[in-house]
Scaffold this motif. Structure first.
Motif, short mmCIF file in Angstrom:
data_model
loop_
_atom_site.label_atom_id
_atom_site.label_comp_id
_atom_site.label_asym_id
_atom_site.label_seq_id
_atom_site.Cartn_x
_atom_site.Cartn_y
_atom_site.Cartn_z
N ASP A 87 0.82 -1.26 -0.09
CA ASP A 87 -0.03 0.18 -0.06
C ASP A 87 0.67 1.33 -0.23
O ASP A 87 0.97 1.94 0.98
CB ASP A 87 -0.83 0.08 1.24
CG ASP A 87 -1.91 1.32 1.30
OD1 ASP A 87 -2.83 1.23 2.06
OD2 ASP A 87 -1.64 2.01 0.47
N HIS A 88 1.48 1.49 -1.26
CA HIS A 88 2.23 2.84 -1.42
C HIS A 88 1.57 4.12 -0.93
O HIS A 88 2.08 4.90 -0.03
CB HIS A 88 2.49 2.98 -2.91
CG HIS A 88 3.53 2.21 -3.47
ND1 HIS A 88 4.94 2.36 -3.48
CD2 HIS A 88 3.38 0.87 -3.94
CE1 HIS A 88 5.63 1.08 -3.88
NE2 HIS A 88 4.70 0.57 -4.48
N ASN A 89 0.27 4.15 -1.03
CA ASN A 89 -0.48 5.37 -0.94
C ASN A 89 -0.41 5.83 0.84
O ASN A 89 -0.54 6.85 1.15
CB ASN A 89 -1.59 5.45 -1.44
CG ASN A 89 -1.76 4.95 -2.80
OD1 ASN A 89 -0.94 5.68 -3.46
ND2 ASN A 89 -2.51 4.40 -3.42
N HIS A 90 -0.48 4.79 1.62
CA HIS A 90 -0.35 5.07 2.91
C HIS A 90 0.87 4.62 3.78
O HIS A 90 0.64 5.31 4.85
CB HIS A 90 -1.53 4.04 3.53
CG HIS A 90 -2.97 4.40 3.29
ND1 HIS A 90 -3.51 3.54 2.50
CD2 HIS A 90 -3.83 5.40 3.46
CE1 HIS A 90 -4.80 4.16 2.29
NE2 HIS A 90 -4.87 5.56 2.99
N ASP A 91 1.87 4.22 3.09
CA ASP A 91 3.20 3.98 3.66
C ASP A 91 4.07 5.19 3.18
O ASP A 91 4.96 4.91 2.27
CB ASP A 91 3.64 2.49 3.35
CG ASP A 91 4.86 2.22 4.47
OD1 ASP A 91 5.73 1.37 3.68
OD2 ASP A 91 5.03 2.81 5.24
#
Lengths: 212, 10
Positions: A87-91
């Protein structure tokens, strides 16, 4: 060795096994901060280089090898095997804001200005903040799967138990290490609000919901 | 002594 450190090490081992197993079984690293896992892999590889120079005990050697192997395997699953589920967007925590201070502090405050000692000190400082990307991610997504919160509880408990170990050793063996103790207190303090949520919610079967 | 501690801890 004392009971606090044994339970602490086993809690630590349990945490990293829970995480590896969760990712492997669900074939997904959703909700898991890859950045924290990179930091942990860095913590263990820089701290346990003394594997090649000093033999403490079979237990010590085996545990160090397991921690290094499992942390690297976890990073492999996140960034290679199951990277489609990462989950790139939240990490999005900027880990350079953790790495740089740890390096600078290790060069300024240490017991001995030698290569291995500086690396050990860097590893101790980094470990105290390595969970921040994960906690940040949980606060951004606003929730965590219960298995992830069990992982965090076991991981947070390990260093809390080490604090008891340090009190025990100071009292019984008259030895202590202020760098490890201060960093360990900071590390444990970062989990406090999570511990509160875990005990008041997760243990009652509710989902871990953070106030977004 | 202080820094003999961590040589035997994980």
């Amino acid at each position: 060795m004392n009971i606090f450190r044994i339970i602490g090490d086993l809690s630590h081992l349990l945490a990293i096994i829970i995480l590896l197993r969760k990712i492997w079984k669900t074939r997904s690293c959703a909700g898991i901060s890859g950045k924290s896992q990179i930091l942990f892999a860095l913590v263990y590889t820089t701290r346990y280089l003394d594997l090649v120079t000093t033999y403490v005990s079979l237990y010590n050697t085996v545990m160090k090898i397991i921690f290094i192997a499992v942390s690297i395997a976890t990073c492999y699953l996140i960034y290679m095997k199951f990277k489609a589920t990462y989950d790139h967007n939240h990490d999005t925590f900027r880990i350079e804001f953790l790495l740089a201070p740890a390096v600078i502090l290790a060069l300024l405050i240490n017991h001995d200005f030698t290569f291995l000692e500086i690396l050990w000190t860097f590893s101790i400082y980094l470990e105290s903040v390595a969970i921040l990307p994960q906690l940040f991610m949980v606060s951004k997504t606003g929730e965590a799967e219960s298995i992830t919160s069990h992982y965090l509880f076991a991981l947070g408990s390990y260093r809390a138990l080490y604090i008891l170990n340090w009190i025990y050793r100071y009292h019984n063996e008259e030895i202590y290490d202020l760098i490890a103790i201060v960093a360990g207190i900071v590390q444990t303090a970062l989990y406090c609000d999570f511990f509160y949520l875990y005990i008041t919610k997760v243990l009652r079967g509710k989902k871990l919901q953070l106030p977004a | 002594g202080t820094n003999t501690l961590h040589k035997d801890e994980l």
